[in-house]
Enzyme design. Structure first.
Site, PDB file in Angstrom:
ATOM      1  N   ARG A   9      35.864  43.762  42.781  1.00 41.75           N
ATOM      2  CA  ARG A   9      37.047  43.780  43.642  1.00 41.75           C
ATOM      3  C   ARG A   9      37.950  42.610  43.254  1.00 41.75           C
ATOM      4  O   ARG A   9      37.489  41.585  42.774  1.00 41.75           O
ATOM      5  CB  ARG A   9      36.647  43.662  45.113  1.00 41.75           C
ATOM      6  N   HIS A  10      39.234  42.768  43.473  1.00 43.70           N
ATOM      7  CA  HIS A  10      40.205  41.713  43.173  1.00 43.70           C
ATOM      8  C   HIS A  10      39.984  40.489  44.046  1.00 43.70           C
ATOM      9  O   HIS A  10      39.272  40.535  45.068  1.00 43.70           O
ATOM     10  CB  HIS A  10      41.629  42.244  43.374  1.00 43.70           C
ATOM     11  N   ARG A  60      47.272  42.617  42.388  1.00 44.00           N
ATOM     12  CA  ARG A  60      46.084  41.833  42.716  1.00 44.00           C
ATOM     13  C   ARG A  60      44.885  42.214  41.849  1.00 44.00           C
ATOM     14  O   ARG A  60      44.090  41.343  41.458  1.00 44.00           O
ATOM     15  CB  ARG A  60      45.756  41.968  44.205  1.00 44.00           C
ATOM     16  N   GLU A  84      44.226  51.470  45.318  1.00 45.66           N
ATOM     17  CA  GLU A  84      43.700  51.556  46.673  1.00 45.66           C
ATOM     18  C   GLU A  84      44.234  52.804  47.364  1.00 45.66           C
ATOM     19  O   GLU A  84      45.158  53.465  46.883  1.00 45.66           O
ATOM     20  CB  GLU A  84      44.099  50.285  47.444  1.00 45.66           C
TER      21      GLU A  84
END
Length: 200
Positions: A9-10, A60, A84
């Site tokens: 995940r970022h 991001r 997302e």
């Protein structure tokens, strides 16, 4: 076929500090998020270097993936399907304002009904299924594939990996730059670990 999927995940984004719905709103990493990405990249380069990186093009995730690429020096490909959940009219809206303008139904939004101008949870799940199977087909010659994405997509991706039903209410949470390691073998799907954050 045997391939490892390294899912990341970022790092922390500016939206995390502003109290807004992020989704498709394109906020950059914070200074802390940039440091988290460097810490993650240093850990991954030492312990789990991938052969290729696939990433969401949202800032991001893209920035997090680019930081990893600098440490690994491998190919980075941006994939729209790794973005997302498309949260439509909620993107960038404060959570307080969203409750007034677009209140949830009393029992929550059904999984097949999208927010206005967005996609539903069910559509996100199907997108995650598509990404999962496409990666297995297109990148099966790689030993380890890194995927840099977002919390919602990652949770649905893990459900696809575990072959959970579309109606599953399980959520696989991922913290900032959390790392998951999944392995596909000929006759097994192996979870090596979930949401590792020891690099932080």
């Amino acid at each position: 076929m045997q391939v490892e999927l390294l899912i990341v995940r970022h790092g922390q984004s500016e939206a995390d500090l502003l109290g807004v719905h992020e989704g498709r709103a394109d906020f950059p990493l914070t200074k802390l998020g940039e440091q988290q990405a460097r810490n993650m990249a240093a850990y991954v380069s030492e312990h789990l270097p991938p052969d290729i990186i696939l990433a969401s093009p949202l800032l991001r995730a893209k920035s997090t993936a680019e930081t990893l690429q600098k440490f690994i020096d491998c190919e980075l490909l941006l994939k729209d399907d790794l973005m997302e959940l498309n949260n439509g009219v909620l993107a960038g809206l404060s959570k307080e304002e969203a409750l007034v303008k677009y209140p949830l139904p009393p029992k929550g939004r059904p999984i097949h009904i999208p927010i206005e101008q967005g996609e539903s949870e069910l559509e996100l799940r199907f997108r995650a299924e598509k990404v999962f199977h496409k990666i297995l087909l297109d990148y099966q010659s790689y030993n380890r594939v890194a995927i840099v994405s977002h919390g919602g997509l990652i949770s649905q991706f893990i459900k696809a990996f575990l072959q959970q039903p579309n109606t599953s209410e399980n959520i696989f949470a991922t913290g900032d730059t959390g790392i998951h390691l999944l392995e596909i073998k000929e006759n097994a799907r192996v979870v090596r670990f979930l949401n590792k954050q020891e690099h932080l």
